[in-house]
Design a protein around this motif. Structure first.
Motif, short mmCIF file in Angstrom:
data_model
loop_
_atom_site.label_atom_id
_atom_site.label_comp_id
_atom_site.label_asym_id
_atom_site.label_seq_id
_atom_site.Cartn_x
_atom_site.Cartn_y
_atom_site.Cartn_z
N LEU A 37 6.39 -3.84 -18.36
CA LEU A 37 5.25 -3.96 -19.26
C LEU A 37 4.36 -2.72 -19.27
N HIS A 38 4.44 -1.91 -18.20
CA HIS A 38 3.52 -0.79 -18.08
C HIS A 38 4.25 0.48 -17.64
N GLY A 39 5.38 0.72 -18.27
CA GLY A 39 6.14 1.92 -17.97
C GLY A 39 5.42 3.19 -18.36
N ASP A 40 4.33 3.05 -19.12
CA ASP A 40 3.54 4.21 -19.51
C ASP A 40 2.44 4.53 -18.50
N ALA A 41 2.43 3.84 -17.36
CA ALA A 41 1.40 4.09 -16.35
C ALA A 41 1.49 5.51 -15.81
N ASP A 42 0.35 6.06 -15.45
CA ASP A 42 0.30 7.43 -14.92
C ASP A 42 0.55 7.49 -13.43
N ALA A 43 0.37 6.38 -12.73
CA ALA A 43 0.64 6.32 -11.29
C ALA A 43 0.68 4.88 -10.84
N LEU A 44 1.41 4.64 -9.76
CA LEU A 44 1.46 3.33 -9.10
C LEU A 44 1.11 3.56 -7.64
N VAL A 45 0.12 2.82 -7.14
CA VAL A 45 -0.32 2.97 -5.76
C VAL A 45 -0.13 1.64 -5.03
N ILE A 46 0.50 1.68 -3.87
CA ILE A 46 0.67 0.49 -3.04
C ILE A 46 -0.29 0.63 -1.86
N THR A 47 -1.28 -0.26 -1.80
CA THR A 47 -2.39 -0.07 -0.86
C THR A 47 -2.20 -0.82 0.46
N GLY A 48 -1.09 -0.56 1.12
CA GLY A 48 -0.95 -0.96 2.51
C GLY A 48 -0.27 -2.28 2.79
N ASP A 49 -0.04 -2.49 4.10
CA ASP A 49 0.82 -3.56 4.59
C ASP A 49 2.16 -3.50 3.86
N LEU A 50 2.76 -2.32 3.98
CA LEU A 50 4.06 -2.08 3.35
C LEU A 50 5.14 -2.88 4.05
N SER A 51 5.06 -2.95 5.37
CA SER A 51 5.98 -3.73 6.19
C SER A 51 5.18 -4.81 6.91
N ALA A 234 -2.42 -5.33 -9.88
CA ALA A 234 -3.52 -4.92 -10.76
C ALA A 234 -3.08 -3.86 -11.75
N VAL A 235 -3.62 -3.96 -12.95
CA VAL A 235 -3.49 -2.93 -13.99
C VAL A 235 -4.87 -2.35 -14.22
N ILE A 236 -4.98 -1.04 -14.12
CA ILE A 236 -6.27 -0.35 -14.19
C ILE A 236 -6.28 0.56 -15.42
N LEU A 237 -7.27 0.37 -16.27
CA LEU A 237 -7.43 1.19 -17.47
C LEU A 237 -8.72 1.99 -17.33
N ALA A 238 -8.61 3.30 -17.27
CA ALA A 238 -9.77 4.15 -17.03
C ALA A 238 -9.95 5.13 -18.17
N GLY A 239 -11.19 5.27 -18.62
CA GLY A 239 -11.52 6.22 -19.67
C GLY A 239 -12.67 7.12 -19.26
N ASP A 240 -13.23 7.84 -20.20
CA ASP A 240 -14.31 8.77 -19.90
C ASP A 240 -15.52 8.07 -19.30
N SER A 241 -15.78 6.84 -19.74
CA SER A 241 -17.02 6.19 -19.32
C SER A 241 -16.83 4.80 -18.74
N SER A 242 -15.58 4.37 -18.53
CA SER A 242 -15.39 3.00 -18.07
C SER A 242 -14.11 2.86 -17.26
N VAL A 243 -14.07 1.79 -16.45
CA VAL A 243 -12.87 1.39 -15.73
C VAL A 243 -12.71 -0.13 -15.91
N MET A 244 -11.55 -0.56 -16.37
CA MET A 244 -11.24 -1.97 -16.50
C MET A 244 -10.09 -2.31 -15.56
N VAL A 245 -10.24 -3.37 -14.75
CA VAL A 245 -9.21 -3.78 -13.80
C VAL A 245 -8.76 -5.20 -14.13
N HIS A 246 -7.47 -5.35 -14.42
CA HIS A 246 -6.87 -6.67 -14.65
C HIS A 246 -6.08 -7.08 -13.41
N MET A 247 -6.19 -8.33 -13.00
CA MET A 247 -5.27 -8.87 -12.00
C MET A 247 -4.20 -9.65 -12.75
#
Length: 274
Positions: A37-51, A234-247
Motif C-alpha cells: 500500500l505504501h511502496g512510495d514511502a521514503d523510509a521504513l524505520v523499525i523502532t526496536g525489540d527486533l528479536s 504507522a504511516v507518517i505523512l510529513a509536509g512543510d508545516s505538518s505531520v500526520m501519523v496514522h496507526m
C-alpha cells in the motif's frame, strides 16, 4: 514525504509464539501490507525489540528479509535486543562509540536513529556519550529533524510501564528543549500501545506493535497488561508545516465498508447507509 514505522516485531525461533501469535509471520504480513500500500514511502524505520531474546539467528533472518524491501530500512534496538549480538550481524550500524545510532537523509529534513538500550534492564538509557552525540548532530543539522527511538521519553501513567521507560529523562528532555525548534517529531515504541503527546512542545507518537498488543490498564500497579487488539504499524505523512501519523491495524479481520460521501449534498436520511 511518507515514512513507515514498524515497532516491537519480537522475532523468535520459527514455530514459537507470543500471546498465541506468530511474530515472524506477523512481521512478514506487516511488511507485505505496508509495501503493497505504501511502496512510495521514503523510509521504513523499525523502532526496536527486533528479536524477542536477542538471538543471532533472528537478526540473520531480519537482515535477509529487509534486504528484499524496496524502501530504505533503518533499525533501532530495544530492551529485548542484545547490542553486541546485533552488531555481529549489522556491524556497519555502530557509531564511533559502539552505539546503534545514525543520521539518514530524507527528502524533507533528516532522520535520526537513537540507541536507548542498556544491559540487564528493560528500562531505557541515554548516557552522557549518547547525549553528546545527539547534541552534536542537532547542532550541525539545519532541521527539520525526525527522531526515532525505542523507549518512551515521558511517563504514560501506567505504573509497570513507567518503571521501564527511558531513565535519563531529565537529560534527554533538556536536550530536546534546547533543540526544540529543529525537532519536528519523536517516534517511539516499547509500550505496545497507540500513544501521542509532547515533550517541551515537541510532539511524539507510538503505534501498537506488529505482534502482541498491550492494554492501558491504569489500575494495575504490578504487571504488564496484554490484549487481543489487532497488530499495527504507522504511516507518517510529513509536509512543510505538518505531520500526520496514522496507526494502520493490518491485523484487523473484519469487513472494510466504503460508505457515505464527503459531499454534503449527498447526505440524505433515506439513501445514506448507516
Amino acid at each position: 514525504m511518507k515514512l513507515l514505522q514498524l515497532t516491537d516485531i519480537h522475532l523468535t525461533t520459527p514455530g514459537e509464539t507470543i500471546g498465541d501469535r506468530d511474530p515472524n509471520e506477523n512481521f512478514r504480513k506487516a511488511l507485505s501490507h505496508a509495501v503493497d500500500l505504501h511502496g512510495d514511502a521514503d523510509a521504513l524505520v523499525i523502532t526496536g525489540d527486533l528479536s524477542d531474546w536477542g538471538d543471532r539467528d533472528d537478526y540473520l533472518r531480519l537482515k535477509q528479509v529487509i534486504a528484499a524491501v524496496p524502501v530504505p530500512v533503518h533499525l533501532c534496538i530495544g530492551n529485548h535486543d542484545k547490542r553486541d549480538v546485533f552488531l555481529t550481524v549489522f556491524p556497519d550500524l555502530a557509531d564511533e562509540n559502539g552505539f546503534v545510532q545514525k543520521t539518514f537523509d530524507l527528502p524533507f529534513g533528516t532522520g535520526i536513529v537513537l540507541d536507548t538500550w542498556g544491559p540487564g534492564s528493560h528500562a531505557g538509557f541515554f548516557c552522557e556519550a549518547r547525549q553528546a552525540w545527539l547534541d552534536t548532530q542537532l547542532e550541525r543539522l539545519p532541521g527539520p529533524v525526525f527522531l526515532f527511538m525505542h523507549h518512551n521519553p515521558v511517563p504514560i501513567g501506567i505504573a509497570p510501564m513507567d518503571q521501564i521507560m527511558l531513565q535519563d529523562t531529565e537529560a534527554f528532555g533538556r536536550l530536546v528543549e534546547r533543540h526544540a525548534a529543529k525537532i519536528r517529531h519523536i517516534f517511539h515504541g516499547h509500550c505496545h500501545l497507540p500513544l501521542c503527546g509532547s515533550l517541551h512542545g515537541v510532539p511524539f507518537s507510538a503505534p501498537r506493535g506488529t505482534n502482541h498488543a498491550g492494554w492501558p490498564d491504569f489500575g494495575n500497579d504490578r504487571n504488564l497488561s496484554a490484549s487481543d487488539l489487532p497488530e499495527a504499524y504507522a504511516v507518517i505523512l510529513a509536509g512543510d508545516s505538518s505531520v500526520m501519523v496514522h496507526m494502520v491495524e493490518f491485523g484487523y479481520r473484519g469487513e472494510i465498508r466504503r460508505e457515505g460521501s464527503p459531499d454534503y449534498a449527498e447526505w440524505d436520511r433515506l439513501t445514506m447507509v448507516r
